[in-house]
Every structure is written in C-alpha cells, then in structure tokens.
Design a protein around this motif. Structure first.
Motif, short mmCIF file in Angstrom:
data_model
loop_
_atom_site.label_atom_id
_atom_site.label_comp_id
_atom_site.label_asym_id
_atom_site.label_seq_id
_atom_site.Cartn_x
_atom_site.Cartn_y
_atom_site.Cartn_z
N ALA A 3 0.81 -1.21 0.00
CA ALA A 3 0.00 0.00 0.00
C ALA A 3 0.84 1.27 0.00
O ALA A 3 0.40 2.31 -0.46
CB ALA A 3 -0.94 -0.01 1.20
N ARG A 32 -5.02 4.09 -8.86
CA ARG A 32 -5.74 4.15 -7.58
C ARG A 32 -6.46 2.84 -7.30
O ARG A 32 -6.55 2.38 -6.16
CB ARG A 32 -6.72 5.32 -7.58
N SER A 36 -4.17 2.76 -3.74
CA SER A 36 -5.16 3.46 -2.92
C SER A 36 -5.17 4.91 -3.37
O SER A 36 -4.25 5.37 -4.06
CB SER A 36 -4.80 3.37 -1.43
N ASP A 37 -6.19 5.65 -2.97
CA ASP A 37 -6.28 7.05 -3.38
C ASP A 37 -5.06 7.84 -2.91
O ASP A 37 -4.51 8.66 -3.65
CB ASP A 37 -7.55 7.69 -2.81
N SER A 39 -2.12 6.87 -2.42
CA SER A 39 -0.85 6.42 -2.98
C SER A 39 -0.59 6.95 -4.39
O SER A 39 0.44 6.65 -4.97
CB SER A 39 -0.81 4.88 -3.03
#
Length: 322
Positions: A3, A32, A36-37, A39
């Motif tokens: 992540a 994304r 993840s958003d 990242s």
C-alpha cells in the motif's frame, strides 16, 4: 504491490499543448484501483518536478506525447534521481510521433508505448507495449436496446477515413448514419464538422447500433522508420465498454488479441458490401446485436481497463521499488 508504494502520474507535455489531459485522469484512476487514493497523485508536467520532491513517489509515469517543443524533462529527471524514483514514459501517440522518441530515451528508466510495432524500434533496454484502454466509470453504460441511429463514427477526417467512407456512401444511404469530427469534406452527406466532447461519446456509442472503427493514417513525425500502426486506439476499448457493436475496418490482425470475432465480440470488414451485410444483419436480429455488444463490453471490463494496464505497469516495474 504494498500500500505504501506511491505513483505520480504527470503529463508528458505541458497542458497548454495537451489535448488529452482527460486520459491522464483515467491512468491515475487505474493506479488508484490497484493501490489506494492516497498512494497516487496526478499533475501537469509543469508541476511534476515540485510534486515529485513533495510526494516522493517510487514511480513517475509521464503519460502522453513528447512531441511539443516546450516539453522539457531535465528538471523532472533530476527530481526523480534525487528522490530515488523510477521515471517511466508512457507514450500514447506511437508510431505517429516516433521520431521524437529520442527526447526521452536517454532519460527514461522504462518506456511504455501504446503501439506494439513501435515498441520493437526503440533503442532502449526496457521497452514494453502497453495499449490504451477504457475507464470503467467514464465509459461504461448500461445496454440500450432502443438505438437512435444505425451507424456512428467520431474522429478526425483523415484522408484514409475519407476515402473509405467515400467508397461506402452508396451502401450507407439507406441507413441512419452520423459521422462527427473535424475536417470532414462537405460532399459526404452524413458527415458533420463538429467536435464531440469526450464526456458525450459513451452516450453516442451506447445509443448507436453500430460504431465504425476506422484507424488513423496521419503521421506527424514518423519518417525515420515510416512505421505502420499495429495496435488499435483507445476508442476501440472505450466504445466496447459503452456497449455498442463495433464494425472494424481490417488493416491488421492485432485486434484478435483484444476482441475475438469468433467469440462474437466484434465484427470485421474489408469491403463496403461486407459492411452492409453486417449492418443489415444487426438491424434484422436485435438479439444478436445485443449479444455482440454485451460480449464486447464484458471483455473490455475484464481485460481492457486502465486498472488492467496499471497492474501490468506495476508488475513490470515492481523490482525497481526501494
């Protein structure tokens, strides 16, 4: 991918010279979905050096065209070296602008190209073919059984497209046909010189019985090797995601790697008479038309989203992360 792996998606050309900034957002959405958003960051080329220093990404994907003269990458490369990031370029206009690839070859840690044939001509040790794709949120539409037109095409009236549609005028007269875009000659009765916003295209695809898929032959900088494009463009995947039947003019067989005619995912033609037979069949058999459109949509959402492309890129560069 863990992540904490961070990706910056930036333009490969300044936004003042970039007509495809919307695609950059689709690429970021793909990453994304894989990470993840938090990242993933997305920015212009102009802001990429500062964002690199602030965000400290593991991977920078400079996406787009390197052709514009004002596209300068030395500051971005320096920042990438300073933070230990892998600098990748994903070029989306190969082979039409291939002669400008020299600008990025010495700077890139990895090169991704939209065109398979172009990939074999790069003088770089890490070059991979990654086609463009569809964005699940932007391009997916529920299937519409009632169509507003028989045949639709949107794109610039490049000479090869004009010549093909001139050959098809007689067979298209009996159908409801809309061709939209720039630079279409007035003598084509169904052509409209109007630009269609990207946000409207999926609705037009979804409300059309048939969407024509006509490749581009218009080089801007492709004289070194005079390469022929082999990989279909992004609208092939976008139209499929919207749920239309595509009739593609065959100029090569790479399309078989993306959509299977034998499995009923696409229709191919190489003559006006064959195109007419396809359209008549689809009008006479709505169930079969729906089956082809839905099969193409399922294939696009399974295999040809920017989430799929991001997964491939992350797998290819994964060994480079700290």
């Amino acid at each position: 991918m863990i992540a904490s792996f961070r990706v910056l998606v930036c333009g490969a050309s300044p936004d003042s010279a970039n007509n495809n900034t919307v695609l950059r957002g689709y690429v970021a959405n793909g990453f994304r979905a894989q990470l993840s958003d938090g990242s993933v960051r997305v920015c212009s080329l102009e802001g990429a050096e500062q964002v690199t220093r602030d965000f400290v990404p593991h991977l920078i994907v400079a996406f787009g065209s390197c052709m514009p003269a004002m596209a300068n990458y030395l500051g971005l490369k320096t920042a990438a070296l300073d933070v230990g990031a892998c600098l990748a370029f994903w070029l989306h206009d190969d082979p039409y602008e291939f002669d400008y690839a020299y600008k990025i070859v010495s700077l890139a840690d990895v090169v991704f190209t939209n065109d398979r044939w172009a990939a074999t001509h790069y003088a770089h040790p890490c070059v991979y073919h990654v086609p463009l794709a569809a964005d699940r949120e932007a391009h997916f539409r529920d299937h519409q059984p009632n169509k507003e037109r028989d045949v639709f095409f949107c794109g610039v009236g490049f000479p090869n497209r004009v010549a093909l549609l001139e050959d098809c005028v007689d067979i298209l007269r009996s159908f409801n046909v809309v061709v939209a875009g720039a630079e279409w000659p007035a003598h084509l009765p169904f052509a409209e010189n109007r630009r269609v916003p990207n946000s409207e295209l999926p609705n037009l695809y979804a409300s059309s019985l048939v969407t024509l898929n006509l490749g581009r032959r218009f080089n801007l900088a492709n004289s070194r090797f005079n390469l022929d494009a082999s990989t279909p463009g992004p609208r092939t995947f976008e139209a499929a995601a919207a749920g239309t039947v595509q009739c593609m003019f065959v100029e090569g067989f790479e399309i078989d790697d993306y959509f299977d005619e034998g499995a009923g995912e696409i229709l191919l033609f190489d003559s006006p008479s064959e195109l007419r037979r396809h359209i008549e069949m689809l009008r006479d058999d709505p169930a079969r038309a729906a089956a082809i459109a839905l099969a193409a949509q399922r294939r696009a959402l399974r295999d040809h989203t920017y989430e799929n492309r991001a997964a491939r890129i992350l797998a290819l560069v994964g060994h480079r992360r700290p």
